[in-house]
Scaffold this motif. Sequence first.
Motif, short mmCIF file in Angstrom:
data_model
loop_
_atom_site.label_atom_id
_atom_site.label_comp_id
_atom_site.label_asym_id
_atom_site.label_seq_id
_atom_site.Cartn_x
_atom_site.Cartn_y
_atom_site.Cartn_z
N PHE A 48 51.58 40.58 77.28
CA PHE A 48 51.62 41.30 76.02
C PHE A 48 50.24 41.91 75.80
O PHE A 48 49.23 41.22 75.94
CB PHE A 48 51.91 40.35 74.85
CG PHE A 48 53.32 39.89 74.79
CD1 PHE A 48 54.28 40.65 74.12
CD2 PHE A 48 53.71 38.71 75.39
CE1 PHE A 48 55.59 40.21 74.04
CE2 PHE A 48 55.02 38.27 75.32
CZ PHE A 48 55.96 39.02 74.66
N ILE A 49 50.22 43.19 75.48
CA ILE A 49 48.96 43.88 75.21
C ILE A 49 49.02 44.46 73.80
O ILE A 49 49.98 45.15 73.46
CB ILE A 49 48.71 45.00 76.24
CG1 ILE A 49 48.64 44.41 77.66
CG2 ILE A 49 47.45 45.79 75.90
CD1 ILE A 49 48.59 45.46 78.75
N ARG A 50 48.00 44.18 73.01
CA ARG A 50 47.86 44.74 71.66
C ARG A 50 46.53 45.48 71.63
O ARG A 50 45.48 44.87 71.75
CB ARG A 50 47.86 43.65 70.60
CG ARG A 50 47.59 44.18 69.18
CD ARG A 50 47.46 43.06 68.18
NE ARG A 50 48.71 42.36 68.02
CZ ARG A 50 49.54 42.50 66.98
NH1 ARG A 50 49.22 43.30 65.99
NH2 ARG A 50 50.66 41.83 66.94
N LEU A 51 46.61 46.80 71.49
CA LEU A 51 45.40 47.61 71.39
C LEU A 51 45.42 48.38 70.08
O LEU A 51 46.36 49.13 69.80
CB LEU A 51 45.31 48.59 72.56
CG LEU A 51 45.16 47.96 73.95
CD1 LEU A 51 45.14 49.05 75.02
CD2 LEU A 51 43.92 47.09 74.04
N GLN A 53 46.35 55.26 65.23
CA GLN A 53 47.05 54.32 66.10
C GLN A 53 47.96 55.05 67.08
O GLN A 53 48.86 55.76 66.69
CB GLN A 53 47.87 53.32 65.29
CG GLN A 53 48.54 52.25 66.13
CD GLN A 53 47.55 51.43 66.95
OE1 GLN A 53 46.62 50.87 66.41
NE2 GLN A 53 47.73 51.39 68.26
N LEU A 54 47.68 54.87 68.37
CA LEU A 54 48.56 55.39 69.41
C LEU A 54 49.73 54.44 69.58
O LEU A 54 49.63 53.25 69.29
CB LEU A 54 47.81 55.48 70.75
CG LEU A 54 46.60 56.40 70.82
CD1 LEU A 54 45.94 56.26 72.19
CD2 LEU A 54 47.02 57.83 70.57
N GLU A 74 53.11 50.50 62.06
CA GLU A 74 51.80 50.66 62.69
C GLU A 74 51.45 49.45 63.55
O GLU A 74 50.91 49.60 64.64
CB GLU A 74 50.71 50.88 61.63
CG GLU A 74 50.76 52.24 60.98
CD GLU A 74 50.54 53.39 61.95
OE1 GLU A 74 49.50 53.41 62.64
OE2 GLU A 74 51.42 54.26 62.03
N GLU A 75 51.77 48.23 63.07
CA GLU A 75 51.48 47.03 63.85
C GLU A 75 52.26 47.00 65.16
O GLU A 75 51.74 46.58 66.19
CB GLU A 75 51.77 45.77 63.04
CG GLU A 75 50.68 45.45 62.06
CD GLU A 75 50.89 44.09 61.41
OE1 GLU A 75 52.04 43.59 61.39
OE2 GLU A 75 49.89 43.55 60.92
N LEU A 76 53.52 47.42 65.13
CA LEU A 76 54.31 47.40 66.36
C LEU A 76 53.85 48.49 67.34
O LEU A 76 53.98 48.30 68.55
CB LEU A 76 55.80 47.55 66.06
CG LEU A 76 56.44 46.33 65.41
CD1 LEU A 76 57.91 46.61 65.08
CD2 LEU A 76 56.32 45.11 66.30
N LYS A 77 53.29 49.57 66.84
CA LYS A 77 52.76 50.61 67.73
C LYS A 77 51.62 50.08 68.58
O LYS A 77 51.36 50.60 69.66
CB LYS A 77 52.29 51.82 66.92
CG LYS A 77 53.42 52.61 66.30
CD LYS A 77 52.86 53.76 65.47
CE LYS A 77 53.98 54.52 64.79
NZ LYS A 77 53.45 55.63 63.95
N GLU A 78 50.94 49.05 68.11
CA GLU A 78 49.81 48.46 68.82
C GLU A 78 50.25 47.66 70.05
O GLU A 78 49.43 47.37 70.91
CB GLU A 78 49.05 47.49 67.91
CG GLU A 78 48.45 48.08 66.68
CD GLU A 78 47.88 47.04 65.73
OE1 GLU A 78 48.06 45.81 65.96
OE2 GLU A 78 47.24 47.44 64.75
N LEU A 79 51.51 47.26 70.12
CA LEU A 79 51.99 46.28 71.09
C LEU A 79 52.81 46.88 72.22
O LEU A 79 53.60 47.81 72.01
CB LEU A 79 52.88 45.26 70.39
CG LEU A 79 52.24 44.42 69.32
CD1 LEU A 79 53.30 43.66 68.55
CD2 LEU A 79 51.25 43.47 69.95
#
Length: 170
Positions: free
Chosen positions: A115-118, A123-124, A145-150
């Motif tokens: 799992f990668i969260r950036l 937010q990309l 927005e939080e799910l876009k990070e993952l």
Amino acid sequence: MKTVRRTAWTLIAVLALMASSGCGRTGTVPWDRSSSRPSSSTGQSLEQAQERLASIDGLTDASITQGDTLSGLNKRHEVSIEGSVHDSAAVPGIIERVARLGWSVGDVEPDTGVFIRLRTKPQLVIGEVAEQQGWSGSAYATSTEELKELVLIPSDALEDHFGRWPGGSR
């Protein structure tokens, strides 16, 4: 296609619940699959991976953890890496480096994947960036927005890309 999409959404839902509730246990988890057990000369420890993670240019506030989840009677293992990236152009290279790093941790095989969260500004959609880099089969969502990070890069994609677990950490 419907099954793959449903599976991806299920993974995202579990991921979101774990992130919001703090569920899951992190740390080193015993692994009893002797055929998948790394030899002492391959892979690296979680502590070594954390040191390497801190040296990745362009990645700040970074951490790496191991955890396990239960799905029915099945225990699954994962590696999670997160951090912030201030230069959006660096995201594809950072995804490659942290995916390799997660796959190289030799303590417990990440059979779920990495799992990668950036976090970026703006937010990309990290999963879209990963797919553009050739990480097919990645699971992600774009609804918040939080799910876009993952993004979840599955173990079969990691093995195709880096070879058998645990891969090298370069």
